[in-house]
Design a protein around this motif. Sequence first.
Motif, short mmCIF file in Angstrom:
data_model
loop_
_atom_site.label_atom_id
_atom_site.label_comp_id
_atom_site.label_asym_id
_atom_site.label_seq_id
_atom_site.Cartn_x
_atom_site.Cartn_y
_atom_site.Cartn_z
N MET A 1 0.81 -1.19 0.00
CA MET A 1 0.00 0.00 0.00
C MET A 1 0.86 1.27 0.00
O MET A 1 0.60 2.19 -0.74
N CYS A 2 1.89 1.32 0.82
CA CYS A 2 2.69 2.53 0.97
C CYS A 2 4.00 2.49 0.17
O CYS A 2 4.78 3.43 0.22
N LYS A 3 4.23 1.39 -0.49
CA LYS A 3 5.43 1.21 -1.32
C LYS A 3 6.72 1.37 -0.53
O LYS A 3 7.73 1.79 -1.07
N GLU A 4 6.67 1.08 0.74
CA GLU A 4 7.82 1.12 1.64
C GLU A 4 7.61 0.01 2.66
O GLU A 4 6.50 -0.50 2.82
N PRO A 5 8.65 -0.31 3.42
CA PRO A 5 8.46 -1.30 4.49
C PRO A 5 7.44 -0.81 5.52
O PRO A 5 7.25 0.39 5.69
N THR A 6 6.79 -1.75 6.18
CA THR A 6 5.84 -1.43 7.24
C THR A 6 6.21 -2.26 8.46
O THR A 6 7.03 -3.18 8.37
N TYR A 44 -2.88 1.11 8.94
CA TYR A 44 -3.87 0.47 8.08
C TYR A 44 -3.94 -1.02 8.38
O TYR A 44 -3.03 -1.60 8.97
N ASP A 45 -5.05 -1.60 7.99
CA ASP A 45 -5.26 -3.03 8.08
C ASP A 45 -5.99 -3.47 6.83
O ASP A 45 -7.11 -3.02 6.58
N THR A 46 -5.36 -4.28 6.03
CA THR A 46 -5.97 -4.70 4.76
C THR A 46 -7.10 -5.71 4.97
O THR A 46 -8.00 -5.79 4.14
N VAL A 47 -7.07 -6.47 6.07
CA VAL A 47 -8.12 -7.45 6.33
C VAL A 47 -9.44 -6.74 6.62
O VAL A 47 -10.48 -7.06 6.04
N ALA A 48 -9.41 -5.75 7.49
CA ALA A 48 -10.62 -5.01 7.85
C ALA A 48 -10.84 -3.80 6.93
O ALA A 48 -11.83 -3.09 7.08
N ILE A 51 -8.15 2.31 7.22
CA ILE A 51 -7.00 3.18 6.97
C ILE A 51 -7.14 4.43 7.82
O ILE A 51 -8.20 5.06 7.84
N PHE A 52 -6.06 4.80 8.50
CA PHE A 52 -6.01 6.05 9.25
C PHE A 52 -4.86 6.88 8.69
O PHE A 52 -3.72 6.42 8.65
N LYS A 53 -5.19 8.09 8.27
CA LYS A 53 -4.20 8.98 7.66
C LYS A 53 -3.73 10.02 8.68
O LYS A 53 -4.27 10.10 9.78
#
Length: 136
Positions: A1-6, A44-48, A51-53
Amino acid sequence: MCKEPTQEVKNITVKHFVLDNISTKVHDGNYRICLNKDCDVVYYDTVANEIFKKKDIKIPIWYKKDANPKYICYCNQVTEEQIISAVLKDGAKDMKDIIKFTGAKKNGKCEINNPLGKCCSPIIQETIDKALNMMK
């Protein structure tokens, strides 16, 4: 999603950081924190599909672009600027000195106070190293 490590972050951390009026949206599972400084996504959580910005967060996230203030130790609200000043002006050279001069790490509740949900020691050390390199 963010194109970087998480990194994985517990929901208790996310609940502490999101605005009070949306904290009920934080579910019981863990989240990911976006480490991309240029991305507006924080948690963020892809399962649920949650997303919080940055706009959803109470306190600036230190590594995100335009964070102000730029806290390094969230538990004691010690900023990058204070740590650098302690090195450059007060002669701090290590973690022990930073704790003495700034009060960092005194009241640790990192799981809820640090956006990563863990101790700030590595980030403090990176900031000390950054300041020491400025002296060269």
